[in-house]
Design an enzyme around this catalytic site. Sequence first.
Site, PDB file in Angstrom:
ATOM      1  N   ARG A  21       0.813  -1.217   0.000  1.00 15.62           N
ATOM      2  CA  ARG A  21       0.000   0.000   0.000  1.00 15.62           C
ATOM      3  C   ARG A  21       0.845   1.265   0.000  1.00 15.62           C
ATOM      4  O   ARG A  21       0.472   2.281  -0.596  1.00 15.62           O
ATOM      5  CB  ARG A  21      -0.914  -0.017   1.238  1.00 15.62           C
ATOM      6  CG  ARG A  21      -1.708   1.247   1.490  1.00 15.62           C
ATOM      7  CD  ARG A  21      -2.467   1.139   2.810  1.00 15.62           C
ATOM      8  NE  ARG A  21      -1.577   0.843   3.926  1.00 15.62           N
ATOM      9  CZ  ARG A  21      -0.845   1.762   4.567  1.00 15.62           C
ATOM     10  NH1 ARG A  21      -0.901   3.031   4.201  1.00 15.62           N
ATOM     11  NH2 ARG A  21      -0.057   1.413   5.575  1.00 15.62           N
ATOM     12  N   HIS A  51      11.690   2.326  22.782  1.00 15.61           N
ATOM     13  CA  HIS A  51      11.201   3.495  23.511  1.00 15.61           C
ATOM     14  C   HIS A  51      10.015   3.067  24.362  1.00 15.61           C
ATOM     15  O   HIS A  51       8.867   3.114  23.922  1.00 15.61           O
ATOM     16  CB  HIS A  51      10.800   4.590  22.512  1.00 15.61           C
ATOM     17  CG  HIS A  51      10.577   5.923  23.142  1.00 15.61           C
ATOM     18  ND1 HIS A  51       9.445   6.684  22.923  1.00 15.61           N
ATOM     19  CD2 HIS A  51      11.338   6.649  23.995  1.00 15.61           C
ATOM     20  CE1 HIS A  51       9.522   7.815  23.596  1.00 15.61           C
ATOM     21  NE2 HIS A  51      10.654   7.814  24.260  1.00 15.61           N
ATOM     22  N   CYS A 146      -3.563  -3.309  12.400  1.00 17.09           N
ATOM     23  CA  CYS A 146      -2.526  -4.296  12.076  1.00 17.09           C
ATOM     24  C   CYS A 146      -2.575  -5.440  13.089  1.00 17.09           C
ATOM     25  O   CYS A 146      -2.644  -6.601  12.717  1.00 17.09           O
ATOM     26  CB  CYS A 146      -1.156  -3.640  12.069  1.00 17.09           C
ATOM     27  SG  CYS A 146      -0.958  -2.405  10.770  1.00 17.09           S
ATOM     28  N   SER A 167      -0.905  -7.772   9.626  1.00 18.83           N
ATOM     29  CA  SER A 167       0.150  -7.099   8.872  1.00 18.83           C
ATOM     30  C   SER A 167       1.262  -6.743   9.843  1.00 18.83           C
ATOM     31  O   SER A 167       1.025  -6.016  10.813  1.00 18.83           O
ATOM     32  CB  SER A 167      -0.388  -5.837   8.192  1.00 18.83           C
ATOM     33  OG  SER A 167       0.638  -5.139   7.517  1.00 18.83           O
ATOM     34  N   ALA A 168       2.458  -7.258   9.590  1.00 20.17           N
ATOM     35  CA  ALA A 168       3.533  -7.146  10.574  1.00 20.17           C
ATOM     36  C   ALA A 168       4.767  -6.508   9.960  1.00 20.17           C
ATOM     37  O   ALA A 168       5.489  -7.146   9.178  1.00 20.17           O
ATOM     38  CB  ALA A 168       3.874  -8.526  11.130  1.00 20.17           C
ATOM     39  N   ASN A 177       4.906  -4.127  19.290  1.00 20.18           N
ATOM     40  CA  ASN A 177       3.660  -4.852  19.547  1.00 20.18           C
ATOM     41  C   ASN A 177       3.851  -5.970  20.563  1.00 20.18           C
ATOM     42  O   ASN A 177       2.987  -6.202  21.420  1.00 20.18           O
ATOM     43  CB  ASN A 177       3.100  -5.419  18.246  1.00 20.18           C
ATOM     44  CG  ASN A 177       2.834  -4.369  17.191  1.00 20.18           C
ATOM     45  OD1 ASN A 177       3.229  -4.530  16.032  1.00 20.18           O
ATOM     46  ND2 ASN A 177       2.194  -3.268  17.561  1.00 20.18           N
ATOM     47  N   HIS A 207       6.535  -8.979   7.068  1.00 20.66           N
ATOM     48  CA  HIS A 207       7.348  -8.377   6.020  1.00 20.66           C
ATOM     49  C   HIS A 207       8.448  -7.473   6.556  1.00 20.66           C
ATOM     50  O   HIS A 207       8.326  -6.865   7.620  1.00 20.66           O
ATOM     51  CB  HIS A 207       6.478  -7.582   5.037  1.00 20.66           C
ATOM     52  CG  HIS A 207       5.545  -6.615   5.712  1.00 20.66           C
ATOM     53  ND1 HIS A 207       4.265  -6.959   6.082  1.00 20.66           N
ATOM     54  CD2 HIS A 207       5.703  -5.316   6.082  1.00 20.66           C
ATOM     55  CE1 HIS A 207       3.672  -5.921   6.645  1.00 20.66           C
ATOM     56  NE2 HIS A 207       4.534  -4.913   6.655  1.00 20.66           N
ATOM     57  N   LEU A 208       9.513  -7.419   5.781  1.00 24.89           N
ATOM     58  CA  LEU A 208      10.578  -6.438   5.957  1.00 24.89           C
ATOM     59  C   LEU A 208      10.492  -5.455   4.796  1.00 24.89           C
ATOM     60  O   LEU A 208      10.476  -5.865   3.625  1.00 24.89           O
ATOM     61  CB  LEU A 208      11.949  -7.116   5.957  1.00 24.89           C
ATOM     62  CG  LEU A 208      12.245  -8.054   7.126  1.00 24.89           C
ATOM     63  CD1 LEU A 208      13.517  -8.856   6.847  1.00 24.89           C
ATOM     64  CD2 LEU A 208      12.384  -7.272   8.433  1.00 24.89           C
ATOM     65  N   TYR A 209      10.420  -4.174   5.107  1.00 25.83           N
ATOM     66  CA  TYR A 209      10.415  -3.173   4.045  1.00 25.83           C
ATOM     67  C   TYR A 209      11.788  -3.121   3.370  1.00 25.83           C
ATOM     68  O   TYR A 209      12.826  -3.318   4.015  1.00 25.83           O
ATOM     69  CB  TYR A 209      10.039  -1.805   4.601  1.00 25.83           C
ATOM     70  CG  TYR A 209       8.550  -1.654   4.823  1.00 25.83           C
ATOM     71  CD1 TYR A 209       7.695  -1.432   3.748  1.00 25.83           C
ATOM     72  CD2 TYR A 209       7.995  -1.762   6.094  1.00 25.83           C
ATOM     73  CE1 TYR A 209       6.328  -1.311   3.929  1.00 25.83           C
ATOM     74  CE2 TYR A 209       6.625  -1.646   6.292  1.00 25.83           C
ATOM     75  CZ  TYR A 209       5.802  -1.425   5.208  1.00 25.83           C
ATOM     76  OH  TYR A 209       4.442  -1.317   5.389  1.00 25.83           O
TER      77      TYR A 209
END
EC number: 2.1.1.45
Length: 264
Positions: A21, A51, A146, A167-168, A177, A207-209
Amino acid sequence: MRQYHNLMKEVLAKGVQKSDRTGTGTISVFGHQMRFNLADGFPMVTTKKLHMKSIVYELLWFLKGSTDNNWLKERGVSIWNEWAAPDGDLGPIYGYQWRSWPAPNGQHIDQISEVVETIKKNPDSRRIIVSAWNVADIPRMALAPCHAFFQFYVADGKLSCQLYQRSADIFLGVPFNIASYALLTHMVAQQCNLEVGDFIWTGGDCHLYSNHLEQVDLQLSRDFLPLPKLNILRKPDSLFDYEFEDFEIVGYESHPHIKAPVAI
């Protein structure tokens, strides 16, 4: 958290390239599960710094039923800024669905309160579930859920939780998460006079971007450090009365933060 590193390695080894997307591009696998025994330590990744302030405040925000980003900004938390409207509104996202799921009769269902009561009164129920995936409301959400669905399970005086994350974003989102739902499990267990059991993370599109791959390689090169412990410093009257100051992470040592762009 070897389980988390193994997920990244699996995606690098077996993942397929997919469009997405955001237009960034990903390497993806479908279906993966990780299990964390919460008695072994609080599952915060140590191969980069997390964080914790943002994790705690976001969870408290969800539990308030709020969808107003201004509440987070006032506390120095910026994780939702990219998706918020100018007035701070995010639409009927997690907090709204958790606490005010719209019923056909015009009333609203407080899923979180119902879950806590069910754990106390009928701990063997197989319906101790909270869903954020409200199909009718998704078009009005700033971001579709997600982490969409979670279930509690009681056995031998211990509370376990399983999350389904459809969606991870493995590098940026998943460590956040895992820590958030582990914290929620500790809180619900305390309110229900139970010990903590396992947190099970189940991912759909994992997924890994494509613009995170250098950061992933750096993180995988780092050695694990011991997991910290979570102390909850008081027991409030209800799950909705916790404050940021009630939580203490003891012994959290980590490698430095690794910066990566957020796909919007």
